[in-house]
Enzyme design. Sequence first.
Site, PDB file in Angstrom:
ATOM      1  N   GLU A 147      -2.654  -1.585  -3.121  1.00 13.50           N
ATOM      2  CA  GLU A 147      -3.706  -0.755  -2.550  1.00 13.50           C
ATOM      3  C   GLU A 147      -3.323   0.717  -2.617  1.00 13.50           C
ATOM      4  OE1 GLU A 147      -5.183  -3.886   0.939  1.00 13.50           O
ATOM      5  OE2 GLU A 147      -4.021  -2.101   1.487  1.00 13.50           O
ATOM      6  N   HIS A 149       0.856  -1.188   0.000  1.00 14.93           N
ATOM      7  CA  HIS A 149       0.000   0.000   0.000  1.00 14.93           C
ATOM      8  C   HIS A 149       0.892   1.239   0.000  1.00 14.93           C
ATOM      9  CE1 HIS A 149      -3.864   2.024   1.749  1.00 14.93           C
ATOM     10  NE2 HIS A 149      -3.173   2.864   0.996  1.00 14.93           N
ATOM     11  N   HIS A 173      -8.110  -5.189   7.694  1.00 13.61           N
ATOM     12  CA  HIS A 173      -7.818  -4.136   8.667  1.00 13.61           C
ATOM     13  C   HIS A 173      -8.081  -4.654  10.081  1.00 13.61           C
ATOM     14  CE1 HIS A 173      -6.597   0.117   9.096  1.00 13.61           C
ATOM     15  NE2 HIS A 173      -7.111  -0.056  10.298  1.00 13.61           N
TER      16      HIS A 173
END
Length: 237
Positions: free
Chosen positions: A70, A43, A190
């Site tokens: 991401e 990410h 998450h």
Amino acid sequence: MTKLSVNINKIATLRNARGGDSPNVLQAAKDVQAFGAHGVTVHPRPDERHIRYSDVRDIYPIITTEFNVEGKPIDKFMELVLAVKPTQVTLVPDAENAITSDSGWDTVKHKKYLVDVIEEFKRNGIRTSIFVDPKLDMVEGAAETGTDRIELYTEAFAKQYAEGNEKAVVPYAECAKLAHQLDLGVNAGHDLSLQNIEFFKKNVPHLAEVSIGHALISEAIYQGLENVIHQYLEKLK
């Protein structure tokens, strides 16, 4: 089984703390795949405070499983993804000053924007996923963008489950069922960890993939990376 993609951002955070190349993120990407993970997630953020844009380009050639990139689709990110062409791109509405991802997309408000971005990625053969809060209207909105998948933002579940509230999983199960009905694949991520992943997996249907980074790397400090990955794989069967 549900696939496990290991987010190696925290490996890069540790490397960057000393300004050198230890631990090496390329080696980490090779290792998590060798230890059985089904994919590698990165990410990159605009400030490159952990994974750098150059890391993404360096990692791609050594991917033998799946590569999930991401980020917020700003111009720089779009250029990176189109150059690398990962297996999957996960669109996240990162606020500039956020420490980590803290919300999903408003897929109704940002529908036009998401449609344009997704069309570009899909023209290039890249599977798309939208990071969303566990709300039915956001899932419905995602379906109208043309995305292939959604990724359910699981921080609220993780916090409530740790406090003993097992019902916190219900909105995620409902969203997963709706997504499946709308022909959307279901990912999640998450704050998922060894403490909650098995319960989440058992109670959320149609779960194609989980992306886990912070908890997995933290657990690996005490238990070893290979051992922890094997534990996740067992719980995701």
